[in-house]
Design a protein around this motif. Structure first.
Motif, PDB file in Angstrom:
ATOM      1  N   LEU A 195       0.846  -1.189   0.000  1.00 16.35           N
ATOM      2  CA  LEU A 195       0.000   0.000   0.000  1.00 16.35           C
ATOM      3  C   LEU A 195       0.888   1.247   0.000  1.00 16.35           C
ATOM      4  N   THR A 196       0.442   2.275  -0.710  1.00 17.63           N
ATOM      5  CA  THR A 196       1.213   3.515  -0.804  1.00 17.63           C
ATOM      6  C   THR A 196       1.503   4.091   0.581  1.00 17.63           C
ATOM      7  N   ARG A 197       0.509   4.030   1.463  1.00 21.49           N
ATOM      8  CA  ARG A 197       0.705   4.605   2.801  1.00 21.49           C
ATOM      9  C   ARG A 197       1.874   3.923   3.523  1.00 21.49           C
TER      10      ARG A 197
ATOM     11  N   MET B   8       1.247  14.376  -2.788  1.00 24.88           N
ATOM     12  CA  MET B   8       1.417  13.743  -1.485  1.00 24.88           C
ATOM     13  C   MET B   8       0.415  12.609  -1.355  1.00 24.88           C
ATOM     14  N   ASN B   9       0.854  11.503  -0.806  1.00 23.63           N
ATOM     15  CA  ASN B   9      -0.102  10.412  -0.556  1.00 23.63           C
ATOM     16  C   ASN B   9      -0.569  10.453   0.889  1.00 23.63           C
ATOM     17  N   GLU B  18      -4.069  10.041  -3.496  1.00 21.73           N
ATOM     18  CA  GLU B  18      -2.991  10.898  -3.993  1.00 21.73           C
ATOM     19  C   GLU B  18      -3.526  12.321  -4.050  1.00 21.73           C
ATOM     20  N   MET B  19      -2.883  13.216  -3.312  1.00 22.40           N
ATOM     21  CA  MET B  19      -3.403  14.575  -3.185  1.00 22.40           C
ATOM     22  C   MET B  19      -2.442  15.582  -3.814  1.00 22.40           C
ATOM     23  N   ARG B  38     -10.111  14.023   6.541  1.00 23.71           N
ATOM     24  CA  ARG B  38      -8.877  13.629   7.220  1.00 23.71           C
ATOM     25  C   ARG B  38      -7.664  13.841   6.315  1.00 23.71           C
ATOM     26  N   GLY B  39      -7.879  13.727   5.016  1.00 19.97           N
ATOM     27  CA  GLY B  39      -6.795  13.919   4.043  1.00 19.97           C
ATOM     28  C   GLY B  39      -6.283  15.348   4.076  1.00 19.97           C
ATOM     29  N   ALA B  40      -7.204  16.300   4.086  1.00 20.42           N
ATOM     30  CA  ALA B  40      -6.825  17.715   4.093  1.00 20.42           C
ATOM     31  C   ALA B  40      -6.065  18.042   5.383  1.00 20.42           C
TER      32      ALA B  40
END
Lengths: 419, 123
Positions: A195-197, B8-9, B18-19, B38-40
């Motif tokens: 996983l990418t994370r 950024m992941n 993927e952001m 949560r991503g932001a």
């Protein structure tokens, strides 16, 4: 002792536990879980990192935390019996299960249904034939994980990890936290299978280099590992002469894939799928042999335990219904064919009552792709279509087909990717 | 004004969105590609003060196993993770322990407790 169980569950990991709870919820009155380890929970007990349970429990849990939740659900229920430290030796086609334990000796259990939830095991050095010496210090990543997280031993201090699957990545971080130096992670594919994370938080955070399209061509050391020779590989995964370099290490960890553990399934002569290495199942997780169900990593290796639980709940439900004689016998079979970039799909077939039934498909793609459309089709009719921003082999894709759409299916459907 | 975009992941869940993060003078002014809030938040923290959860083990006496898995009750500063892990290597507790029991209070004065992530009965 010959007692008739509604449901016998082989394996007390997340799949077995979720199947047991679901069978209980769906009315089974006599359920037994047989586990060979000293306690329930399976591999989760050694996966002490977090990230589990976001889908299933709507909360971020550690592996032992997730196991704890599953165990709490089945505990103190008179309908659910648990045998630990008990090894299933054989399962017969008449649903007799033969097991042995130090406490109870040889056991013979009879079931109306059997759910196979044995999980998977790791591929070893022998399975990928790494040349070189045969020194101590070569472990599978999962074996090392158990040593470090449960038994209290460190396998070594200077580590090279072969394979960038999730277990390899998690172990790279784990060994760093224990004060070891992880020299490098090597991946034979041009992309990571994790996983990418995990690339971000297990490798980048600790400045551990990831060498894609690289593999170990020789392990050095007499008595103990002293280093490895690494080579770049071409697109056919063959080492390219002249690109070799050495890395010093005292330990090599292998994270080179998992294989569903299906000795019992093969003994039962269940129809097996060559790509998933697990039994062929329908959407109820019933195998080719009526009354036998299978769920979790024994069917196909998952990346999320949440999906294992979801799949096992389905198996538990339908096994319970069958044990109570409530399962519709009058069903037609629809074959599910993965095509165009979809490598595997579980279930491999659907058993549909009249009027159809909602079904969920779990797929893996063959190679990483961006912006593709996933299409489920019967002939030329598109039943479900979904845009995927990213599709990676390491990330299972799930898609649900509504009941009314399944009613429109012919004798086969296809699942494929379209640019 | 220095405007910079970064790919950024997100690591908050296994989706790993993927952001595309736009940063102006060291502050996040825009996040695209995240599926949930949560991503932001992760992107903002990652730019200004990166944080991580910590999972490790401590020794335990009198239990089924010699080790007890533990987890930080909240995120810790990323730069302090190795120091916290080193500290935990020298901690030993006594069975029985219940999930959620505090094993180390306020680790290294960072304001975060380290708690047990499983039960360990006394044997």
């Amino acid at each position: 002792m010959n007692q008739l169980y509604d449901v016998i569950i082989v394996g007390g990991g997340p799949a077995g536990l979720s199947a047991a709870y679901s069978a209980w919820e769906n009315g089974a009155k006599k359920i037994i879980i047989i586990e060979r380890d000293r306690e329930l929970g399976g591999i989760l007990q050694q996966c002490i990192h977090n990230g589990f349970g976001l889908h299933h429990f709507k909360e971020e849990l550690t592996g032992p935390g997730y196991a704890h939740r599953c165990i709490e659900l089945i505990k103190d229920k008179p309908e659910i019996e648990v045998l630990v430290d008990t090894m299933v030796l054989d399962v017969l086609r008449n649903k007799t299960v033969i097991a042995v334990s130090p406490a109870k000796g040889l056991l013979q259990l009879e079931g109306k249904t059997v759910i196979l939830t044995m999980g998977c095991r790791e591929r070893t050095r022998g399975a990928i034939r790494i040349p070189g010496e045969r020194p101590a210090g070569v472990f599978t990543a999962g074996a090392a994980q158990r040593m470090v997280n449960m038994e209290g031993y460190l396998p070594g201090h200077k580590i090279v990890i072969l394979g960038s699957g999730d277990i390899g990545l998690i172990m790279a971080r784990r060994m760093s936290l224990e004060g070891c130096k992880v020299q490098a992670v090597l991946e034979i594919c041009p992309f990571s299978n994790g996983l990418t994370r995990n690339i971000v938080q297990c490798l980048n955070d600790y400045d551990i280099p990831l060498h894609l399209s690289h593999t170990i061509v020789k392990i050095h050391g007499e008595g103990r590992v002293t280093g490895v020779t690494v080579s770049k590989v071409d697109e056919k995964m063959c080492p390219i002469p002249g690109t070799e370099f050495d890395i010093e290490c005292d330990t090599v960890l292998l994270s080179v894939g998992l294989i569903p553990e299906n000795e019992l399934s093969r003994g039962l002569m269940l129809e097996m799928h060559p790509l998933t290495s697990g039994p062929v199942v329908d959407q109820h997780r019933q195998t080719s042999l009526p009354g036998f169900y299978a769920a979790g990593n024994v069917v196909h290796v998952h990346d999320l335990v949440d999906f294992v639980s979801e799949e096992a709940e389905i198996a538990g439900k339908f096994a319970a219904l069958e044990a109570q004689g409530k399962l519709d016998k009058n069903m037609r079979t629809v074959k599910v064919n993965p095509i165009d970039g979809v490598r595997t799909c579980v279930p491999q077939k659907l058993s549909l009552p009249q009027g159809g039934e909602k079904a969920k498909l779990f797929m893996r793609v063959a190679a990483p792709q961006r912006k593709v459309r996933l299409e489920v089709k019967s002939g030329d009719t598109v039943l479900v279509s979904r845009m995927l921003p990213v599709a990676k082999p390491s990330e299972m894709i799930a898609v649900e087909i509504p009941a009314e759409k399944t009613a429109l299916m012919g004798d086969e459907i296809t699942v494929g990717l379209k640019q | 004004m220095a405007v910079e975009t970064k790919i950024m992941n997100c690591i908050m869940c296994p989706l790993g969105c993927e952001m595309t993060v736009t940063i102006e003078d060291g502050a996040v002014i825009d996040v695209k590609g995240n599926t949930c809030p949560r991503g932001a938040q992760y992107a903002k923290d990652e730019v200004t003060a990166p944080k991580r959860m910590l999972t490790s083990t401590v020794g335990i006496k009198g239990g089924l196993l010699p080790l007890l898995p533990v987890v930080s009750a909240a995120v810790l500063p990323k730069g302090k993770i190795l120091e916290c892990a080193a500290y935990l290597r020298n901690v030993t507790v006594q069975a029985p322990i219940k999930t959620g029991d505090v094993v180390v209070k306020d680790i290294l004065g960072l304001g975060v407790d380290i708690v047990a992530s499983r039960d360990m009965e006394k044997i």
